[in-house]
Design an enzyme around this catalytic site. Structure first.
Site, short mmCIF file in Angstrom:
data_model
loop_
_atom_site.label_atom_id
_atom_site.label_comp_id
_atom_site.label_asym_id
_atom_site.label_seq_id
_atom_site.Cartn_x
_atom_site.Cartn_y
_atom_site.Cartn_z
N SER A 6 -17.92 1.67 -5.59
CA SER A 6 -18.68 2.29 -6.68
C SER A 6 -19.73 3.27 -6.16
O SER A 6 -20.37 3.98 -6.94
CB SER A 6 -19.33 1.21 -7.54
N GLY A 56 -18.86 5.71 -4.32
CA GLY A 56 -18.17 6.99 -4.21
C GLY A 56 -17.44 7.18 -2.88
O GLY A 56 -16.79 6.25 -2.40
N ASP A 111 -5.90 2.98 -2.81
CA ASP A 111 -4.58 3.62 -2.69
C ASP A 111 -4.50 4.83 -3.60
O ASP A 111 -3.98 5.89 -3.24
CB ASP A 111 -3.47 2.63 -3.04
N LYS A 126 0.82 -1.22 0.00
CA LYS A 126 0.00 0.00 0.00
C LYS A 126 0.85 1.27 0.00
O LYS A 126 0.49 2.25 -0.64
CB LYS A 126 -0.95 0.00 1.21
#
Ligand SMILES: Nc1ncnc2c1ncn2[C@@H]1O[C@H](COP(=O)(O)OP(=O)(O)OP(=O)(O)O)[C@@H](O)[C@H]1O
Length: 355
Positions: free
Chosen positions: A269, A271, A301, A85
């Site tokens: 998805s 948001g 990330d 990450k």
């Protein structure tokens, strides 16, 4: 489920890299304003983003199934991808054209040069990338035909205390950065020390909550400026449900109540949602739709790093959310984590399209 930061197999070659450019606007900082530069001297440049965290080699073995105890199985293929990450976020920020340093460590194994080269190719400053004797952080991913992954993580250099005896120059960089960006794939004690050093110098600290399923220590929480969980991490951190927009807001408010100044929730998805204080109304940002979602690995990330970059450039929160959403939308259109991070030009072009 794939390990956070673990890359998926990718079909094509690594995308071309744009050279990093200096940001257009000066970076805001919580530090006291510096004295004005003498008229004849050069103006101070924008302060860099410093990402501290993990870098991994993801070894993806395509297998029919997971071997039983004592059984030997042949894999159809073996592919090695850069991940972790910390490295993903540093690569994302550098690809967006912001000067970005990565503080972390590879090992001294055969994967170390690959990891270094990939970060370098994205334009990440590696002045403080150490090489700790032993293995690099490694994820062994058994990818089954159903798409299901079984994963074994080797902490390697990411978890080795020798990696984190930071030289004075790296500590000085932390104290003079525009912002420090952390995740949770290195020891909590490292994150706490880094966050406290940065915060003590007035440098904003962004913490991506991904990486380990464990509570956050109070010292780390107290040093963080902005905490960014996805909805699963938000649920684990608060013990509260996150199954509706109202529930997400209530859980984020619980984090604010525990002393975190700002919370940025990633909702896939659906948001994202930003809370900037106990009394602030939530800012909700729908995702920027992708014509075809190919691989969401690394989207979180990409989003966190892009939000940090936009903030450093002085973009107001709503604009920064849109910028991060556009970057993440481009990320999900391509396979892989680091290789799918978009360039600044791509993000600017998409923003011009959607506005
Ligand atoms: N299907 C999608 N279409 C467009 N944008 C998406 C999609 N999925 C995710 N995104 C964007 O990426 C952002 C981060 O995604 P997500 O919430 O999945 O993060 P995450 O769970 O931390 O991801 P990961 O662990 O895979 O890195 C979202 O807020 C959204 O803006």
């Amino acid at each position: 489920m794939a390990a956070r930061g673990a890359a998926q197999p990718r079909a094509g070659p690594t995308s071309p890299r744009a050279a990093p450019r200096r940001p257009a606007a000066p970076a805001p900082s919580a530090a006291p304003a510096a004295a004005a530069a003498p008229a004849a001297g050069p103006a101070p440049g924008p302060k860099p983003l410093v990402v501290v965290g993990s870098v991994n080699a993801d070894l993806v073995l395509a297998v029919d199934r997971v071997p039983a105890p004592g059984e030997t199985l042949a894999a159809a293929s073996l592919q090695t991808f850069p991940g972790g990450k910390g490295a993903n976020q540093a690569a994302a920020a550098a690809r967006l054209g912001y000067e970005t340093f990565f503080i972390g460590a590879t090992g001294t194994d055969a994967n170390a040069p690959l990891l270094r080269a990939e970060l370098e190719g994205c334009g990440v400053r590696l002045d403080h990338l150490a090489a700790t004797e032993g293995p690099s952080g490694t994820a062994v991913i058994l990818l089954q035909p159903s798409g299901e992954n079984s994963i074994i993580i080797v902490g390697g250099a990411n978890q080795d205390s020798r990696s984190w005896a930071l030289p004075p120059a790296a500590e000085a960089l932390l104290r003079t950065a525009g912002a420090v960006l952390l995740q949770r794939e290195v020891p909590e004690s490292v994150n706490t020390a880094v966050a406290e050093a940065a915060r003590g110098a007035g440098v904003p600290v962004f913490l991506d909550a991904g990486g380990v399923d464990a509570p956050l220590g109070p010292r780390l929480l107290a040093a963080v400026t902005l905490l960014s969980p996805n909805e699963t991490e938000l649920e684990r951190l608060t013990g509260l449900p996150t199954d509706s927009p109202g529930a997400v807001e209530a859980a984020a408010r619980a984090l604010i109540g525990s002393g975190v100044p700002q919370v940025l929730v990633k909702l896939g998805s659906e948001g994202s949602m930003l809370l900037t204080g106990p009394d602030a109304a939530p800012l909700r940002q729908p995702c920027v739709p992708a014509p075809r979602v190919v691989d969401t690995t690394g989207a979180g990330d990409c989003f966190t790093a892009a939000y940090a970059v936009a903030t450093l450039e002085g973009q107001p929160p709503r604009r920064a959310l849109l910028f991060a959403s556009a970057a993440a939308s481009l990320c999900v259109r391509r396979v892989g984590a680091m290789p799918s991070m978009p360039s600044r030009g791509e993000v600017d072009a998409l923003l011009a399209e959607v506005q």
